[in-house]
Scaffold this motif. Sequence first.
Motif, PDB file in Angstrom:
ATOM      1  N   ILE A   1     -12.435  -5.247  -6.069  1.00  0.00           N
ATOM      2  CA  ILE A   1     -11.853  -6.511  -5.603  1.00  0.00           C
ATOM      3  C   ILE A   1     -11.944  -6.609  -4.090  1.00  0.00           C
ATOM      4  N   THR A   2     -11.799  -5.456  -3.384  1.00  0.00           N
ATOM      5  CA  THR A   2     -11.921  -5.486  -1.930  1.00  0.00           C
ATOM      6  C   THR A   2     -13.309  -5.966  -1.509  1.00  0.00           C
ATOM      7  N   PHE A   3     -14.338  -5.345  -2.099  1.00  0.00           N
ATOM      8  CA  PHE A   3     -15.695  -5.759  -1.737  1.00  0.00           C
ATOM      9  C   PHE A   3     -15.937  -7.211  -2.114  1.00  0.00           C
ATOM     10  N   SER A   4     -15.487  -7.592  -3.304  1.00  0.00           N
ATOM     11  CA  SER A   4     -15.694  -8.958  -3.759  1.00  0.00           C
ATOM     12  C   SER A   4     -15.043  -9.958  -2.821  1.00  0.00           C
ATOM     13  N   SER A   5     -13.820  -9.630  -2.385  1.00  0.00           N
ATOM     14  CA  SER A   5     -13.100 -10.562  -1.530  1.00  0.00           C
ATOM     15  C   SER A   5     -13.716 -10.631  -0.141  1.00  0.00           C
TER      16      SER A   5
ATOM     17  N   ALA B   1       0.835  -1.203   0.000  1.00  0.00           N
ATOM     18  CA  ALA B   1       0.000   0.000   0.000  1.00  0.00           C
ATOM     19  C   ALA B   1       0.870   1.253   0.000  1.00  0.00           C
ATOM     20  N   GLY B   2       1.970   1.223   0.782  1.00  0.00           N
ATOM     21  CA  GLY B   2       2.873   2.369   0.787  1.00  0.00           C
ATOM     22  C   GLY B   2       3.478   2.586  -0.587  1.00  0.00           C
ATOM     23  N   THR B   3       3.912   1.491  -1.239  1.00  0.00           N
ATOM     24  CA  THR B   3       4.473   1.624  -2.584  1.00  0.00           C
ATOM     25  C   THR B   3       3.456   2.207  -3.548  1.00  0.00           C
ATOM     26  N   ALA B   4       2.215   1.697  -3.471  1.00  0.00           N
ATOM     27  CA  ALA B   4       1.193   2.179  -4.402  1.00  0.00           C
ATOM     28  C   ALA B   4       0.913   3.662  -4.187  1.00  0.00           C
ATOM     29  N   ALA B   5       0.792   4.075  -2.921  1.00  0.00           N
ATOM     30  CA  ALA B   5       0.470   5.483  -2.643  1.00  0.00           C
ATOM     31  C   ALA B   5       1.611   6.392  -3.076  1.00  0.00           C
ATOM     32  N   VAL B   6       2.856   6.020  -2.691  1.00  0.00           N
ATOM     33  CA  VAL B   6       3.990   6.895  -2.998  1.00  0.00           C
ATOM     34  C   VAL B   6       4.222   6.988  -4.502  1.00  0.00           C
ATOM     35  N   THR B   7       4.158   5.839  -5.203  1.00  0.00           N
ATOM     36  CA  THR B   7       4.425   5.891  -6.637  1.00  0.00           C
ATOM     37  C   THR B   7       3.347   6.658  -7.392  1.00  0.00           C
TER      38      THR B   7
ATOM     39  N   MET C   1      -9.072 -12.569   7.757  1.00  0.00           N
ATOM     40  CA  MET C   1      -8.071 -11.628   7.231  1.00  0.00           C
ATOM     41  C   MET C   1      -7.870 -10.506   8.232  1.00  0.00           C
ATOM     42  N   SER C   2      -6.635 -10.188   8.524  1.00  0.00           N
ATOM     43  CA  SER C   2      -6.399  -9.283   9.647  1.00  0.00           C
ATOM     44  C   SER C   2      -6.389  -7.820   9.246  1.00  0.00           C
ATOM     45  N   VAL C   3      -6.181  -7.518   7.947  1.00  0.00           N
ATOM     46  CA  VAL C   3      -6.227  -6.111   7.537  1.00  0.00           C
ATOM     47  C   VAL C   3      -7.684  -5.736   7.297  1.00  0.00           C
ATOM     48  N   PRO C   4      -8.208  -4.733   8.017  1.00  0.00           N
ATOM     49  CA  PRO C   4      -9.636  -4.419   7.824  1.00  0.00           C
ATOM     50  C   PRO C   4      -9.896  -3.784   6.468  1.00  0.00           C
ATOM     51  N   MET C   5     -11.163  -3.871   6.106  1.00  0.00           N
ATOM     52  CA  MET C   5     -11.589  -3.429   4.779  1.00  0.00           C
ATOM     53  C   MET C   5     -11.352  -1.943   4.543  1.00  0.00           C
ATOM     54  N   GLU C   6     -11.468  -1.157   5.620  1.00  0.00           N
ATOM     55  CA  GLU C   6     -11.382   0.294   5.471  1.00  0.00           C
ATOM     56  C   GLU C   6     -10.036   0.724   4.907  1.00  0.00           C
ATOM     57  N   TYR C   7      -8.978   0.006   5.243  1.00  0.00           N
ATOM     58  CA  TYR C   7      -7.652   0.438   4.802  1.00  0.00           C
ATOM     59  C   TYR C   7      -7.504   0.279   3.295  1.00  0.00           C
ATOM     60  N   TYR C   8      -8.056  -0.820   2.767  1.00  0.00           N
ATOM     61  CA  TYR C   8      -8.036  -0.974   1.310  1.00  0.00           C
ATOM     62  C   TYR C   8      -8.841   0.132   0.648  1.00  0.00           C
ATOM     63  N   LEU C   9     -10.009   0.441   1.240  1.00  0.00           N
ATOM     64  CA  LEU C   9     -10.871   1.460   0.626  1.00  0.00           C
ATOM     65  C   LEU C   9     -10.226   2.829   0.679  1.00  0.00           C
ATOM     66  N   ILE C  10      -9.524   3.127   1.789  1.00  0.00           N
ATOM     67  CA  ILE C  10      -8.914   4.456   1.890  1.00  0.00           C
ATOM     68  C   ILE C  10      -7.752   4.559   0.910  1.00  0.00           C
ATOM     69  N   LEU C  11      -7.032   3.463   0.690  1.00  0.00           N
ATOM     70  CA  LEU C  11      -5.967   3.485  -0.315  1.00  0.00           C
ATOM     71  C   LEU C  11      -6.555   3.717  -1.702  1.00  0.00           C
ATOM     72  N   SER C  12      -7.675   3.048  -1.967  1.00  0.00           N
ATOM     73  CA  SER C  12      -8.341   3.233  -3.256  1.00  0.00           C
ATOM     74  C   SER C  12      -8.795   4.673  -3.432  1.00  0.00           C
ATOM     75  N   ALA C  13      -9.371   5.263  -2.373  1.00  0.00           N
ATOM     76  CA  ALA C  13      -9.810   6.660  -2.449  1.00  0.00           C
ATOM     77  C   ALA C  13      -8.628   7.581  -2.682  1.00  0.00           C
ATOM     78  N   PHE C  14      -7.521   7.308  -1.993  1.00  0.00           N
ATOM     79  CA  PHE C  14      -6.335   8.161  -2.154  1.00  0.00           C
ATOM     80  C   PHE C  14      -5.819   8.111  -3.583  1.00  0.00           C
ATOM     81  N   MET C  15      -5.748   6.886  -4.152  1.00  0.00           N
ATOM     82  CA  MET C  15      -5.237   6.782  -5.520  1.00  0.00           C
ATOM     83  C   MET C  15      -6.165   7.467  -6.505  1.00  0.00           C
ATOM     84  N   PHE C  16      -7.475   7.371  -6.254  1.00  0.00           N
ATOM     85  CA  PHE C  16      -8.421   8.041  -7.149  1.00  0.00           C
ATOM     86  C   PHE C  16      -8.228   9.556  -7.108  1.00  0.00           C
ATOM     87  N   ILE C  17      -8.031  10.079  -5.890  1.00  0.00           N
ATOM     88  CA  ILE C  17      -7.875  11.524  -5.746  1.00  0.00           C
ATOM     89  C   ILE C  17      -6.575  11.990  -6.402  1.00  0.00           C
ATOM     90  N   VAL C  18      -5.520  11.178  -6.258  1.00  0.00           N
ATOM     91  CA  VAL C  18      -4.262  11.527  -6.926  1.00  0.00           C
ATOM     92  C   VAL C  18      -4.455  11.555  -8.439  1.00  0.00           C
TER      93      VAL C  18
END
Lengths: 170, 101
Positions: free
Chosen positions: B48-52, A12-18, B1-18
């Motif tokens: 994929i997050t929701f699907s998984s 996730a860090g790699t994806a965000a930073v890149t 799965m130990s990583v909660p769903m919100e973290y994937y979604l926030i990463l997705s939101a961040f990439m979309f905004i970028v």
Amino acid sequence: MTLEIILFIFFAGTAAVTSVIMITRSNVVIAALFLILNFGSLAGLYLLLNAQFLAVTQVIVYAGAIMVLFLFVIMLLKPEHEKTVSKIPGMKIFSFAIAFMVFVQLAYLIFFASQSKNISQNVEASINAGTIETIGTELFTNYILPFEAAGFLLLAATIGALILAKRKIE
Amino acid sequence: MSVPMEYYLILSAFMFIVGVAGVLTRRNAIVVFMSVELMLNSANLSLITFSSFMGNPVGQLFVFFVMTVAAAEAAVGLAIIIALFRNKLTLNIDEINILKW
């Protein structure tokens, strides 16, 4: 910390930073290479989400085929380093402000207004959903028509790209 | 799965905004196009997050079709960029305004 959390932080860090580096470099080739790295780390995230087939497809189609196409076009056109000045003054600040506001809204929605707290992951079903067997069965039974349509779409895109990129249309 | 769903979604939101910021600020047509690809990929990550997390393969099927359409879109879009460059000798989207009146 389990291995999964470490891998998630890494990918996730790699994806965000890149992604941030991708939009800030003025050299187009470097931007394209960082986008490839971004797609690669996304494939790692797909593996963490038990989507094995799509992880492989992501590497082959996105990081492989599409980005090679991009790099070919960059090589053909050799674009000059762009002038950073936009015609509209203050466009940069405005767009970053808009992007930041939308991001804050999305973060609020995801963390505080979320219904997803009720979803507890069923690991068995999740692993089962990502295998090539399940996806292939769905693809060739319930979704056979969209699948064929996708084939036609690719054919049309190939012909369209050929005609558009030709020097002269007779 | 130990990583909660919100973290994937926030990463997705961040990439979309970028991606959105890239489309709005950059002037090079190819970089704008790459930002659009970034936005497509962040949407794929959400699907994929929701699907998984729900154990339902239909979201992943949808990502498969999105990838198909993205490949077609990249081919046609880059051909259009080549045709534009041949006519205008520039990739700056401020100078490509032949559809404006």
